[in-house]
Design an enzyme around this catalytic site. Sequence first.
Site, PDB file in Angstrom:
ATOM      1  N   HIS A   1      -2.698 -11.871   0.405  1.00 28.19           N
ATOM      2  CA  HIS A   1      -2.702 -11.936   1.873  1.00 28.19           C
ATOM      3  C   HIS A   1      -3.323 -13.241   2.336  1.00 28.19           C
ATOM      4  O   HIS A   1      -4.164 -13.822   1.645  1.00 28.19           O
ATOM      5  CB  HIS A   1      -3.538 -10.785   2.446  1.00 28.19           C
ATOM      6  CG  HIS A   1      -3.067  -9.425   2.045  1.00 28.19           C
ATOM      7  ND1 HIS A   1      -3.410  -8.858   0.841  1.00 28.19           N
ATOM      8  CD2 HIS A   1      -2.273  -8.538   2.676  1.00 28.19           C
ATOM      9  CE1 HIS A   1      -2.842  -7.665   0.757  1.00 28.19           C
ATOM     10  NE2 HIS A   1      -2.141  -7.448   1.851  1.00 28.19           N
TER      11      HIS A   1
ATOM     12  N   ALA B   1       0.758  -0.869   4.904  1.00 23.45           N
ATOM     13  CA  ALA B   1      -0.034   0.105   5.651  1.00 23.45           C
ATOM     14  C   ALA B   1      -0.276  -0.523   7.010  1.00 23.45           C
ATOM     15  O   ALA B   1      -0.486  -1.738   7.103  1.00 23.45           O
ATOM     16  CB  ALA B   1      -1.361   0.339   4.941  1.00 23.45           C
TER      17      ALA B   1
ATOM     18  N   HIS C   1     -11.791   1.930   6.441  1.00 23.13           N
ATOM     19  CA  HIS C   1     -10.821   1.524   5.419  1.00 23.13           C
ATOM     20  C   HIS C   1     -10.466   2.714   4.513  1.00 23.13           C
ATOM     21  O   HIS C   1      -9.335   2.851   4.059  1.00 23.13           O
ATOM     22  CB  HIS C   1     -11.356   0.346   4.609  1.00 23.13           C
ATOM     23  CG  HIS C   1     -10.369  -0.174   3.609  1.00 23.13           C
ATOM     24  ND1 HIS C   1      -9.139  -0.685   3.979  1.00 23.13           N
ATOM     25  CD2 HIS C   1     -10.398  -0.223   2.264  1.00 23.13           C
ATOM     26  CE1 HIS C   1      -8.469  -1.031   2.897  1.00 23.13           C
ATOM     27  NE2 HIS C   1      -9.207  -0.765   1.840  1.00 23.13           N
TER      28      HIS C   1
ATOM     29  N   HIS D   1      -6.297  -5.095  -8.362  1.00 23.59           N
ATOM     30  CA  HIS D   1      -4.958  -5.418  -7.867  1.00 23.59           C
ATOM     31  C   HIS D   1      -4.339  -6.534  -8.694  1.00 23.59           C
ATOM     32  O   HIS D   1      -3.811  -7.492  -8.153  1.00 23.59           O
ATOM     33  CB  HIS D   1      -5.012  -5.878  -6.403  1.00 23.59           C
ATOM     34  CG  HIS D   1      -4.937  -4.749  -5.448  1.00 23.59           C
ATOM     35  ND1 HIS D   1      -3.929  -4.597  -4.535  1.00 23.59           N
ATOM     36  CD2 HIS D   1      -5.760  -3.692  -5.286  1.00 23.59           C
ATOM     37  CE1 HIS D   1      -4.149  -3.499  -3.842  1.00 23.59           C
ATOM     38  NE2 HIS D   1      -5.251  -2.939  -4.274  1.00 23.59           N
TER      39      HIS D   1
ATOM     40  N   ASN E   1      -3.538   5.056  10.387  1.00 19.57           N
ATOM     41  CA  ASN E   1      -4.637   5.372  11.319  1.00 19.57           C
ATOM     42  C   ASN E   1      -4.198   5.022  12.734  1.00 19.57           C
ATOM     43  O   ASN E   1      -3.345   4.162  12.911  1.00 19.57           O
ATOM     44  CB  ASN E   1      -5.864   4.517  10.948  1.00 19.57           C
ATOM     45  CG  ASN E   1      -5.523   3.021  10.932  1.00 19.57           C
ATOM     46  OD1 ASN E   1      -4.948   2.500   9.972  1.00 19.57           O
ATOM     47  ND2 ASN E   1      -5.834   2.347  11.999  1.00 19.57           N
TER      48      ASN E   1
ATOM     49  N   MET F   1      -1.506  -6.685   8.494  1.00 18.30           N
ATOM     50  CA  MET F   1      -1.915  -8.039   8.104  1.00 18.30           C
ATOM     51  C   MET F   1      -1.028  -8.613   7.000  1.00 18.30           C
ATOM     52  O   MET F   1      -1.488  -9.425   6.196  1.00 18.30           O
ATOM     53  CB  MET F   1      -3.372  -8.011   7.635  1.00 18.30           C
ATOM     54  CG  MET F   1      -4.334  -7.403   8.638  1.00 18.30           C
ATOM     55  SD  MET F   1      -5.966  -7.191   7.929  1.00 18.30           S
ATOM     56  CE  MET F   1      -6.772  -6.187   9.193  1.00 18.30           C
ATOM     57  N   SER F   2       0.215  -8.180   6.954  1.00 21.95           N
ATOM     58  CA  SER F   2       1.077  -8.672   5.865  1.00 21.95           C
ATOM     59  C   SER F   2       2.523  -8.732   6.346  1.00 21.95           C
ATOM     60  O   SER F   2       2.783  -8.765   7.547  1.00 21.95           O
ATOM     61  CB  SER F   2       0.968  -7.719   4.661  1.00 21.95           C
ATOM     62  OG  SER F   2       1.518  -6.458   4.980  1.00 21.95           O
TER      63      SER F   2
ATOM     64  N   TYR G   1      -5.492 -13.423   4.654  1.00 23.69           N
ATOM     65  CA  TYR G   1      -6.927 -13.228   4.946  1.00 23.69           C
ATOM     66  C   TYR G   1      -7.820 -13.423   3.716  1.00 23.69           C
ATOM     67  O   TYR G   1      -9.021 -13.580   3.834  1.00 23.69           O
ATOM     68  CB  TYR G   1      -7.198 -11.864   5.612  1.00 23.69           C
ATOM     69  CG  TYR G   1      -6.861 -10.647   4.788  1.00 23.69           C
ATOM     70  CD1 TYR G   1      -7.595 -10.295   3.660  1.00 23.69           C
ATOM     71  CD2 TYR G   1      -5.802  -9.831   5.163  1.00 23.69           C
ATOM     72  CE1 TYR G   1      -7.293  -9.171   2.925  1.00 23.69           C
ATOM     73  CE2 TYR G   1      -5.487  -8.696   4.437  1.00 23.69           C
ATOM     74  CZ  TYR G   1      -6.239  -8.371   3.316  1.00 23.69           C
ATOM     75  OH  TYR G   1      -5.931  -7.259   2.587  1.00 23.69           O
ATOM     76  N   GLU G   2      -7.210 -13.430   2.525  1.00 24.93           N
ATOM     77  CA  GLU G   2      -7.999 -13.708   1.309  1.00 24.93           C
ATOM     78  C   GLU G   2      -8.286 -15.198   1.175  1.00 24.93           C
ATOM     79  O   GLU G   2      -8.996 -15.621   0.280  1.00 24.93           O
ATOM     80  CB  GLU G   2      -7.239 -13.235   0.065  1.00 24.93           C
ATOM     81  CG  GLU G   2      -7.020 -11.737  -0.008  1.00 24.93           C
ATOM     82  CD  GLU G   2      -6.059 -11.369  -1.135  1.00 24.93           C
ATOM     83  OE1 GLU G   2      -6.435 -11.505  -2.307  1.00 24.93           O
ATOM     84  OE2 GLU G   2      -4.915 -10.976  -0.830  1.00 24.93           O
TER      85      GLU G   2
ATOM     86  N   SER H   1       0.831  -1.207   0.000  1.00 25.93           N
ATOM     87  CA  SER H   1       0.000   0.000   0.000  1.00 25.93           C
ATOM     88  C   SER H   1       0.863   1.254   0.000  1.00 25.93           C
ATOM     89  O   SER H   1       1.770   1.373   0.814  1.00 25.93           O
ATOM     90  CB  SER H   1      -0.874   0.033   1.249  1.00 25.93           C
ATOM     91  OG  SER H   1      -1.584  -1.150   1.370  1.00 25.93           O
TER      92      SER H   1
HETATM   93  N1  HPA Z   1      -4.947  -2.802  11.794  1.00 27.86           N
HETATM   94  C1  HPA Z   1      -4.539  -3.768  10.969  1.00 27.86           C
HETATM   95  N2  HPA Z   1      -4.141  -3.546   9.733  1.00 27.86           N
HETATM   96  C2  HPA Z   1      -4.120  -2.275   9.300  1.00 27.86           C
HETATM   97  C3  HPA Z   1      -4.539  -1.210  10.114  1.00 27.86           C
HETATM   98  C4  HPA Z   1      -4.970  -1.489  11.433  1.00 27.86           C
HETATM   99  O1  HPA Z   1      -5.365  -0.596  12.227  1.00 27.86           O
HETATM  100  N3  HPA Z   1      -4.402  -0.083   9.368  1.00 27.86           N
HETATM  101  C5  HPA Z   1      -3.914  -0.449   8.158  1.00 27.86           C
HETATM  102  N4  HPA Z   1      -3.733  -1.789   8.108  1.00 27.86           N
END
Ligand code: HPA
Length: 292
Positions: A99, A129, A262, A77, A250, A226-227, A101-102, A46
């Site tokens: 990922h 990210a 998101h 993507h 964030n 998550m990566s 999670y996919e 990202s």
């Molecule tokens: N948590 C998990 N993964 C993320 C976050 C988060 O707050 N922000 C961007 N990817």
Amino acid sequence: MDDRNPGRRVGVTGSAIVGERVDAAVRALRERLEGFEPLVGVVLGSGLGGLAERFDDARVILASALPCWPASTVEGHEGKLVAGSLAGVPAIGLSGRVHMYEGHAPEDVVLPVRVLARLGIRALVVSNAAGGVNLTFEPGDLMLIADHINLMARSPLFGPVVDGETRWPDMFEPYDAELRTALRRVARELRIPLVDGTYAGLLGPSYETPAEIRALRRMGADAVGMSTVPEVIAARAYGVRCVGVSCITNPAAGISPEPLRHDEVLETTERVADSFQALILGGIGAFGSLLG
Ligand code: HPA
């Protein structure tokens, strides 16, 4: 293989298939690269997608043209590889990361990294990210990953050893000290603020609860995502030196009174994309002389 223990045979067979899939993808990619030998691999996570446009003498290879390559399920993507020169260094970029999670198995998530390691890259640059767990972090901060905590179900190396890897990769220094020092220097030269921290990798896809974030902070995490963790573990199994940067998009759950959106993640990555790219491009230029 243990004939008295069919369970073990299943495991051995499964891994042999992983090894064969890596071999098949290596052969196909070598053929397309026509002798080009990348020194650095870059996972274009990202905020770094734009780096794909910064390669000189670029050749683009669609992931769908390579056997066994995992396909992203995220719309827009499309997986591709870009090979060429980045800041004068022979490099190969991976875009359209997949990922866990996919629904991808950990060994599928790391197949591209195993293939690049087999092609001979000396360093892997990863980006992501992430949510800020450290209370001093603000959206838009860039964090040099000093270390990670693997909370992602299981290691991508689970199972018998694949060709070229070591059984017990050393994780004493998952993120290379010399490359991190070089990247810090580049950040100073470019006047791009860069904080240091530990990345916790979780499976997702749900974002964390406030209680989980408090627990992660006590564990020593500064950022959560998550990566990245599987890729770095796989790269270390080949002795590839890693360096990574998280874009803090964030405040992690429970820090701000607002729920996490998101959209906010995407907005922040877009806002800092230019300095993120400049930092990584400068870093790769500086790594060239350290990797030779
Ligand atoms: N948590 C998990 N993964 C993320 C976050 C988060 O707050 N922000 C961007 N990817």
